[in-house]
Write a protein that holds these residues in place. Structure first.
Motif, PDB file in Angstrom:
ATOM      1  N   LEU A  28       0.052  -1.440   0.213  1.00  0.00           N
ATOM      2  CA  LEU A  28      -0.105   0.055   0.363  1.00  0.00           C
ATOM      3  C   LEU A  28       1.046   1.114   0.073  1.00  0.00           C
ATOM      4  N   ILE A  29      -0.211   2.492  -0.988  1.00  0.00           N
ATOM      5  CA  ILE A  29       0.865   3.284  -0.175  1.00  0.00           C
ATOM      6  C   ILE A  29      -0.740   4.138   1.010  1.00  0.00           C
ATOM      7  N   ILE A  30       0.424   4.277   2.399  1.00  0.00           N
ATOM      8  CA  ILE A  30      -0.778   5.338   3.181  1.00  0.00           C
ATOM      9  C   ILE A  30       0.207   6.582   3.136  1.00  0.00           C
ATOM     10  N   THR A  31      -1.336   7.697   3.619  1.00  0.00           N
ATOM     11  CA  THR A  31      -0.809   9.010   4.270  1.00  0.00           C
ATOM     12  C   THR A  31      -0.920   8.798   5.685  1.00  0.00           C
ATOM     13  N   CYS A  32       0.052   9.837   6.077  1.00  0.00           N
ATOM     14  CA  CYS A  32       0.021  10.306   7.508  1.00  0.00           C
ATOM     15  C   CYS A  32      -0.540  10.868   8.208  1.00  0.00           C
ATOM     16  N   GLU A  33      -1.598  10.030   8.568  1.00  0.00           N
ATOM     17  CA  GLU A  33      -2.814  11.798   9.239  1.00  0.00           C
ATOM     18  C   GLU A  33      -1.637  12.377  10.174  1.00  0.00           C
ATOM     19  N   GLY A  34      -1.197  12.635  10.409  1.00  0.00           N
ATOM     20  CA  GLY A  34      -0.492  13.807  11.104  1.00  0.00           C
ATOM     21  C   GLY A  34       0.405  15.258  10.188  1.00  0.00           C
ATOM     22  N   CYS A  35       0.698  14.722   9.253  1.00  0.00           N
ATOM     23  CA  CYS A  35       1.789  15.515   7.886  1.00  0.00           C
ATOM     24  C   CYS A  35       1.139  14.965   6.686  1.00  0.00           C
ATOM     25  N   ASP A  36       0.400  14.378   6.480  1.00  0.00           N
ATOM     26  CA  ASP A  36       0.258  14.028   4.917  1.00  0.00           C
ATOM     27  C   ASP A  36       1.075  13.456   4.186  1.00  0.00           C
ATOM     28  N   ARG A  37       1.917  13.125   4.103  1.00  0.00           N
ATOM     29  CA  ARG A  37       3.265  12.316   3.842  1.00  0.00           C
ATOM     30  C   ARG A  37       3.167  10.864   3.447  1.00  0.00           C
ATOM     31  N   GLY A  38       3.304  11.075   2.138  1.00  0.00           N
ATOM     32  CA  GLY A  38       2.761   8.822   1.485  1.00  0.00           C
ATOM     33  C   GLY A  38       4.291   8.101   1.909  1.00  0.00           C
ATOM     34  N   ASN A  39       3.800   7.385   2.600  1.00  0.00           N
ATOM     35  CA  ASN A  39       4.540   6.086   2.936  1.00  0.00           C
ATOM     36  C   ASN A  39       4.660   4.923   2.431  1.00  0.00           C
ATOM     37  N   PHE A  40       5.124   3.920   2.589  1.00  0.00           N
ATOM     38  CA  PHE A  40       4.600   2.170   1.459  1.00  0.00           C
ATOM     39  C   PHE A  40       4.758   1.640   3.552  1.00  0.00           C
ATOM     40  N   ALA A  41       3.834   0.754   3.121  1.00  0.00           N
ATOM     41  CA  ALA A  41       4.006  -0.113   4.104  1.00  0.00           C
ATOM     42  C   ALA A  41       2.646  -1.365   3.692  1.00  0.00           C
ATOM     43  N   THR A  42       3.556  -2.862   4.233  1.00  0.00           N
ATOM     44  CA  THR A  42       2.982  -4.354   4.006  1.00  0.00           C
ATOM     45  C   THR A  42       2.626  -4.573   4.711  1.00  0.00           C
ATOM     46  N   ALA A  43       1.146  -5.185   4.587  1.00  0.00           N
ATOM     47  CA  ALA A  43       0.469  -5.597   5.376  1.00  0.00           C
ATOM     48  C   ALA A  43      -0.222  -7.347   4.901  1.00  0.00           C
ATOM     49  N   ARG A  44       0.136  -8.050   6.245  1.00  0.00           N
ATOM     50  CA  ARG A  44      -0.116  -8.721   5.979  1.00  0.00           C
ATOM     51  C   ARG A  44      -1.455  -9.628   7.065  1.00  0.00           C
ATOM     52  N   ARG A  45      -1.682 -10.869   6.308  1.00  0.00           N
ATOM     53  CA  ARG A  45      -2.555 -11.315   6.905  1.00  0.00           C
ATOM     54  C   ARG A  45      -2.670 -12.116   8.873  1.00  0.00           C
ATOM     55  N   GLY A  46      -2.947 -11.722   9.446  1.00  0.00           N
ATOM     56  CA  GLY A  46      -2.793 -12.546  10.699  1.00  0.00           C
ATOM     57  C   GLY A  46      -2.143 -11.741  11.774  1.00  0.00           C
ATOM     58  N   GLU A  47      -1.194  -9.879  10.388  1.00  0.00           N
ATOM     59  CA  GLU A  47       0.019  -9.570  11.477  1.00  0.00           C
ATOM     60  C   GLU A  47      -0.646  -7.910  12.018  1.00  0.00           C
ATOM     61  N   VAL A  48      -0.168  -7.309  12.891  1.00  0.00           N
ATOM     62  CA  VAL A  48      -0.270  -6.284  13.322  1.00  0.00           C
ATOM     63  C   VAL A  48       1.444  -5.123  12.429  1.00  0.00           C
ATOM     64  N   VAL A  49       1.077  -5.017  11.579  1.00  0.00           N
ATOM     65  CA  VAL A  49       2.288  -3.554  11.618  1.00  0.00           C
ATOM     66  C   VAL A  49       2.337  -2.478  11.858  1.00  0.00           C
ATOM     67  N   ARG A  50       3.620  -2.365  12.691  1.00  0.00           N
ATOM     68  CA  ARG A  50       3.644  -0.836  12.918  1.00  0.00           C
ATOM     69  C   ARG A  50       4.743  -0.510  11.991  1.00  0.00           C
ATOM     70  N   GLY A  51       5.027   1.798  11.972  1.00  0.00           N
ATOM     71  CA  GLY A  51       5.803   1.686  11.278  1.00  0.00           C
ATOM     72  C   GLY A  51       5.775   3.733  11.891  1.00  0.00           C
ATOM     73  N   ASP A  52       6.561   3.844  11.112  1.00  0.00           N
ATOM     74  CA  ASP A  52       6.546   5.159  11.542  1.00  0.00           C
ATOM     75  C   ASP A  52       6.795   5.964  10.198  1.00  0.00           C
ATOM     76  N   CYS A  53       6.047   7.408  10.509  1.00  0.00           N
ATOM     77  CA  CYS A  53       5.970   8.736   9.225  1.00  0.00           C
ATOM     78  C   CYS A  53       7.834   8.210   9.133  1.00  0.00           C
ATOM     79  N   VAL A  54       8.208   9.302   7.788  1.00  0.00           N
ATOM     80  CA  VAL A  54       9.557   9.603   7.671  1.00  0.00           C
ATOM     81  C   VAL A  54       9.592  10.718   7.445  1.00  0.00           C
TER      82      VAL A  54
END
Length: 136
Positions: A28-54
């Motif tokens: 996915l390309i996700i958009t940060c709610e804090g600054c509207d910057r795009g980030n790449f993310a990979t979501a997998r079935r059964g996992e909670v994915v965590r990351g930090d806005c670049v």
């Protein structure tokens, strides 16, 4: 019933030779709610994915809850998202069940809006898949 999260819909899905499919991975390309910057993310079935806005370092989380996609349905599942949102799906991997023999196999890097042709690794029945354009 009530559904929560961001729904993943595939318009005009075609599952030729496949009785059902389930998302295993989303790029996915996700958009940060804090600054509207795009980030790449990979979501997998059964996992909670965590990351930090670049850009602003806001912590985001994504949990994928896939549904079984059948020839008569368009819902691929739901994503629980915190501090981010998405409307862009790059590609996905999906487990598919052969309509002829029932064997399951993983098809990788499916692209929405593109046709994918392959075959069942167990019985060689042809697969002809198209997920149409996604909506979230």
């Amino acid at each position: 019933g009530q559904h929560r999260g961001t729904q993943i819909l595939f318009g005009h899905a075609h599952l030729g030779g496949v009785s059902s499919a389930q998302i295993a991975r989303l790029l996915l390309i996700i958009t940060c709610e804090g600054c509207d910057r795009g980030n790449f993310a990979t979501a997998r079935r059964g996992e909670v994915v965590r990351g930090d806005c670049v850009n602003c370092l806001m912590r985001w989380t994504i949990a994928l809850r896939p549904d079984v996609l059948r020839p008569d349905s368009t819902c691929g599942g739901y994503m629980d998202m915190k501090n981010c949102f998405t409307d862009v799906l790059q590609d996905l991997d999906a487990w598919v069940a052969c309509a002829e023999c029932g064997a399951e196999s993983l098809i990788t890097e499916l692209k929405c809006g593109h046709r994918h042709e392959s075959w069942c690794p167990s019985c060689d029945a042809p697969f002809d898949l198209s997920l149409g354009r996604e909506r979230m």
